[in-house]
Motif scaffolding. Structure first.
Motif, PDB file in Angstrom:
ATOM      1  N   VAL A   1      19.594 -42.008 -23.025  1.00  8.56           N
ATOM      2  CA  VAL A   1      19.695 -42.621 -21.477  1.00  8.56           C
ATOM      3  C   VAL A   1      19.506 -41.292 -20.674  1.00  8.56           C
ATOM      4  O   VAL A   1      20.561 -40.584 -20.651  1.00  8.56           O
ATOM      5  CB  VAL A   1      20.898 -43.361 -21.076  1.00  8.56           C
ATOM      6  CG1 VAL A   1      20.969 -43.883 -19.785  1.00  8.56           C
ATOM      7  CG2 VAL A   1      21.204 -44.577 -22.165  1.00  8.56           C
ATOM      8  N   PRO A   2      18.504 -41.236 -19.654  1.00 14.29           N
ATOM      9  CA  PRO A   2      18.271 -40.050 -18.879  1.00 14.29           C
ATOM     10  C   PRO A   2      19.548 -39.706 -17.908  1.00 14.29           C
ATOM     11  O   PRO A   2      19.854 -38.384 -17.802  1.00 14.29           O
ATOM     12  CB  PRO A   2      17.023 -40.208 -18.026  1.00 14.29           C
ATOM     13  CG  PRO A   2      16.275 -41.263 -18.919  1.00 14.29           C
ATOM     14  CD  PRO A   2      17.255 -42.112 -19.593  1.00 14.29           C
ATOM     15  N   GLU A   3      20.274 -40.775 -17.359  1.00 16.47           N
ATOM     16  CA  GLU A   3      21.047 -40.618 -16.397  1.00 16.47           C
ATOM     17  C   GLU A   3      22.487 -40.092 -17.298  1.00 16.47           C
ATOM     18  O   GLU A   3      23.624 -39.630 -16.654  1.00 16.47           O
ATOM     19  CB  GLU A   3      21.738 -41.930 -15.829  1.00 16.47           C
ATOM     20  CG  GLU A   3      20.630 -42.055 -14.935  1.00 16.47           C
ATOM     21  CD  GLU A   3      19.526 -43.146 -15.733  1.00 16.47           C
ATOM     22  OE1 GLU A   3      18.792 -43.653 -15.039  1.00 16.47           O
ATOM     23  OE2 GLU A   3      19.548 -43.308 -16.833  1.00 16.47           O
ATOM     24  N   CYS A   4      22.661 -40.168 -18.650  1.00 12.91           N
ATOM     25  CA  CYS A   4      23.668 -39.547 -19.377  1.00 12.91           C
ATOM     26  C   CYS A   4      23.748 -38.100 -20.026  1.00 12.91           C
ATOM     27  O   CYS A   4      24.439 -37.732 -20.543  1.00 12.91           O
ATOM     28  CB  CYS A   4      23.860 -40.495 -20.388  1.00 12.91           C
ATOM     29  SG  CYS A   4      24.744 -42.083 -19.916  1.00 12.91           S
ATOM     30  N   ARG A   5      22.406 -37.554 -19.849  1.00 15.48           N
ATOM     31  CA  ARG A   5      22.186 -36.318 -20.718  1.00 15.48           C
ATOM     32  C   ARG A   5      22.775 -35.385 -19.850  1.00 15.48           C
ATOM     33  O   ARG A   5      22.908 -35.019 -18.633  1.00 15.48           O
ATOM     34  CB  ARG A   5      20.677 -36.114 -20.550  1.00 15.48           C
ATOM     35  CG  ARG A   5      19.860 -36.918 -21.525  1.00 15.48           C
ATOM     36  CD  ARG A   5      18.184 -36.892 -21.515  1.00 15.48           C
ATOM     37  NE  ARG A   5      17.599 -37.847 -22.279  1.00 15.48           N
ATOM     38  CZ  ARG A   5      16.258 -38.009 -22.134  1.00 15.48           C
ATOM     39  NH1 ARG A   5      15.608 -37.470 -20.877  1.00 15.48           N
ATOM     40  NH2 ARG A   5      15.746 -39.105 -22.771  1.00 15.48           N
ATOM     41  N   ASN A   6      23.344 -34.301 -20.438  1.00 10.40           N
ATOM     42  CA  ASN A   6      24.253 -33.081 -20.090  1.00 10.40           C
ATOM     43  C   ASN A   6      25.265 -33.509 -19.267  1.00 10.40           C
ATOM     44  O   ASN A   6      25.593 -32.860 -18.555  1.00 10.40           O
ATOM     45  CB  ASN A   6      23.182 -32.266 -19.404  1.00 10.40           C
ATOM     46  CG  ASN A   6      22.180 -31.847 -20.175  1.00 10.40           C
ATOM     47  OD1 ASN A   6      22.268 -31.381 -21.289  1.00 10.40           O
ATOM     48  ND2 ASN A   6      20.811 -31.920 -19.572  1.00 10.40           N
ATOM     49  N   LYS A   7      26.046 -34.862 -19.625  1.00  2.02           N
ATOM     50  CA  LYS A   7      26.999 -35.099 -18.990  1.00  2.02           C
ATOM     51  C   LYS A   7      28.041 -35.764 -19.997  1.00  2.02           C
ATOM     52  O   LYS A   7      27.790 -36.170 -21.012  1.00  2.02           O
ATOM     53  CB  LYS A   7      26.772 -36.334 -18.042  1.00  2.02           C
ATOM     54  CG  LYS A   7      26.103 -36.098 -16.786  1.00  2.02           C
ATOM     55  CD  LYS A   7      25.505 -37.242 -15.888  1.00  2.02           C
ATOM     56  CE  LYS A   7      24.825 -36.897 -14.769  1.00  2.02           C
ATOM     57  NZ  LYS A   7      24.316 -38.270 -14.099  1.00  2.02           N
ATOM     58  N   PRO A   8      29.370 -35.851 -19.535  1.00  2.00           N
ATOM     59  CA  PRO A   8      30.426 -36.285 -20.410  1.00  2.00           C
ATOM     60  C   PRO A   8      30.320 -37.826 -20.130  1.00  2.00           C
ATOM     61  O   PRO A   8      30.486 -38.334 -19.053  1.00  2.00           O
ATOM     62  CB  PRO A   8      31.758 -35.873 -19.738  1.00  2.00           C
ATOM     63  CG  PRO A   8      31.443 -35.420 -18.669  1.00  2.00           C
ATOM     64  CD  PRO A   8      29.996 -34.696 -18.356  1.00  2.00           C
ATOM     65  N   VAL A   9      29.948 -38.533 -21.329  1.00  2.00           N
ATOM     66  CA  VAL A   9      29.992 -40.049 -21.147  1.00  2.00           C
ATOM     67  C   VAL A   9      30.685 -40.792 -22.249  1.00  2.00           C
ATOM     68  O   VAL A   9      31.012 -40.183 -23.449  1.00  2.00           O
ATOM     69  CB  VAL A   9      28.288 -40.375 -21.654  1.00  2.00           C
ATOM     70  CG1 VAL A   9      28.174 -41.689 -21.719  1.00  2.00           C
ATOM     71  CG2 VAL A   9      27.316 -39.608 -20.596  1.00  2.00           C
ATOM     72  N   ALA A  10      31.282 -41.772 -21.715  1.00  2.00           N
ATOM     73  CA  ALA A  10      32.042 -42.607 -22.715  1.00  2.00           C
ATOM     74  C   ALA A  10      31.341 -44.112 -22.933  1.00  2.00           C
ATOM     75  O   ALA A  10      30.779 -44.473 -21.985  1.00  2.00           O
ATOM     76  CB  ALA A  10      33.550 -43.013 -21.959  1.00  2.00           C
ATOM     77  N   LEU A  11      31.269 -44.310 -24.109  1.00  2.00           N
ATOM     78  CA  LEU A  11      30.638 -45.603 -24.281  1.00  2.00           C
ATOM     79  C   LEU A  11      31.491 -46.596 -24.870  1.00  2.00           C
ATOM     80  O   LEU A  11      32.393 -46.304 -25.875  1.00  2.00           O
ATOM     81  CB  LEU A  11      29.655 -45.389 -25.625  1.00  2.00           C
ATOM     82  CG  LEU A  11      28.698 -46.508 -26.163  1.00  2.00           C
ATOM     83  CD1 LEU A  11      29.335 -47.357 -27.021  1.00  2.00           C
ATOM     84  CD2 LEU A  11      27.893 -47.175 -25.004  1.00  2.00           C
ATOM     85  N   LEU A  12      31.616 -47.789 -24.110  1.00  2.00           N
ATOM     86  CA  LEU A  12      32.822 -48.719 -24.603  1.00  2.00           C
ATOM     87  C   LEU A  12      31.905 -50.172 -25.224  1.00  2.00           C
ATOM     88  O   LEU A  12      31.098 -50.692 -24.615  1.00  2.00           O
ATOM     89  CB  LEU A  12      33.414 -49.244 -23.257  1.00  2.00           C
ATOM     90  CG  LEU A  12      34.567 -50.512 -23.436  1.00  2.00           C
ATOM     91  CD1 LEU A  12      35.453 -50.115 -24.146  1.00  2.00           C
ATOM     92  CD2 LEU A  12      34.850 -50.817 -22.001  1.00  2.00           C
ATOM     93  N   ASN A  13      31.977 -50.223 -26.520  1.00  2.00           N
ATOM     94  CA  ASN A  13      31.579 -50.948 -27.092  1.00  2.00           C
ATOM     95  C   ASN A  13      32.323 -52.374 -27.248  1.00  2.00           C
ATOM     96  O   ASN A  13      33.550 -52.346 -27.847  1.00  2.00           O
ATOM     97  CB  ASN A  13      31.485 -50.538 -28.637  1.00  2.00           C
ATOM     98  CG  ASN A  13      30.641 -51.703 -29.710  1.00  2.00           C
ATOM     99  OD1 ASN A  13      30.101 -52.390 -29.228  1.00  2.00           O
ATOM    100  ND2 ASN A  13      31.055 -51.681 -30.977  1.00  2.00           N
ATOM    101  N   ILE A  14      31.760 -53.368 -26.475  1.00  2.00           N
ATOM    102  CA  ILE A  14      32.683 -54.761 -26.603  1.00  2.00           C
ATOM    103  C   ILE A  14      31.962 -55.783 -27.275  1.00  2.00           C
ATOM    104  O   ILE A  14      30.767 -56.311 -26.624  1.00  2.00           O
ATOM    105  CB  ILE A  14      33.183 -55.240 -25.108  1.00  2.00           C
ATOM    106  CG1 ILE A  14      33.560 -53.904 -24.587  1.00  2.00           C
ATOM    107  CG2 ILE A  14      33.988 -56.522 -25.493  1.00  2.00           C
ATOM    108  CD1 ILE A  14      33.766 -54.253 -22.781  1.00  2.00           C
TER     109      ILE A  14
END
Length: 285
Positions: free
Chosen positions: A116-129
């Motif tokens: 996901v381009p908006e997530c590159r080089n950023k701290p990202v949390a993925l919430l799996n529901i």
């Protein structure tokens, strides 16, 4: 082409991935058809994968819910609990191919961060529901802990609307919605039906969705405070009903956070994220 298998609590789905990691769905099998709750589940899986894998495939990616260390399953409810089972090596021996195994939660986080381009080089949390709930966090690399960082399903919350403590796994996921609805009216239906009935203003369904939304908001707060991510992406089967709950959940979340801790909360654009993450993780994580 790579062949990938995602093993969930409800269904086992397959896809082909091309060199650009674009998925082509290949169908699904109900998880209940396999011998759950025993190590024989691994035998049934190997037989199933061998039967559905197209010819000419050299690499297979497998994702599943559970606690893994490398390709070694430490804990899986589908396999009977604390199993200490070398699933990756077992599949390689049984299938005669390169097989890579990872837990779905961290695989989805890897896919989110890389694809996901908006997530590159950023701290990202993925919430799996989906049937259950968990959090993956990526900040340059996936954060795994010793075994299963982010497996928040057993975290207890006090559900004021019901006057009882419940785990997140029994509150903020498909299983939780099903249990709450049944507790309120005695009927057992799936989350997709509850969302549909809530849109028709059925009182019990509306209350169930409101409870889910409230404690999803609190869960998002917890993630924001603990990880302080630049973005929280929601994936899993429940994301398909985001129009029914996300705006209200974000309001619950932000009402309890000061400005520095507020973050962007979105629905992930990725489908087959776990499968794609397993293949990515075999080379990048």
């Amino acid at each position: 082409m790579d062949f990938c298998v995602d093993i969930g609590g409800t269904k086992i789905q397959y896809c082909l991935l091309d060199a650009a990691l674009s998925p082509t769905p290949q169908g699904a099998t109900p998880t209940a058809l396999l011998r759950r709750g025993t190590k024989a589940f691994a035998t049934d899986l190997a037989t199933l994968i061998d039967a559905v894998c197209p010819p000419g495939i050299d690499r297979i990616g497998v994702s599943l819910n559970g606690i893994l260390k490398g390709g070694h399953v430490v804990y899986s409810s589908l396999m009977g609990g604390m199993v200490d089972f070398p699933l990756q090596d077992y599949f390689r021996q049984r299938l005669g191919r390169d097989v890579y195994v990872d837990d779905d939660l961290h695989a989805m986080g890897i896919a989110e961060a890389h694809l996901v381009p908006e997530c590159r080089n950023k701290p990202v949390a993925l919430l799996n529901i989906g049937t259950g709930i968990g959090v993956g966090f990526f900040d340059g690399t996936i954060i795994r802990g010793q075994y299963a960082a982010g497996l928040i399903s057993e975290q207890n919350v006090y559900v004021e609307e019901l006057g009882q403590y419940r785990s997140l796994d029994r509150t903020v996921c498909g299983r939780g919605m099903r249990e709450i609805y049944e507790q309120l009216c005695g009927e057992r239906v799936e989350a997709v039906t509850i969302f549909a009935r809530a849109r028709q203003n059925e009182a019990t369904a509306r209350k169930t969705v409101d409870i889910f939304t409230h404690y999803l908001g609190e869960t998002l707060q917890m993630i924001s405070r603990f990880y302080h991510p630049a973005r929280i992406s929601i994936n899993g089967s429940i994301k398909r009903a985001a129009a029914d709950y996300l705006d209200a959940a974000v309001q619950y979340c932000n009402a309890g956070l000061s400005e520095p801790f507020r973050t962007e909360i979105v629905v992930s654009p990725l489908d087959h994220a776990a499968e794609r993450g397993v293949i990515l993780g075999s080379t990048k994580a």
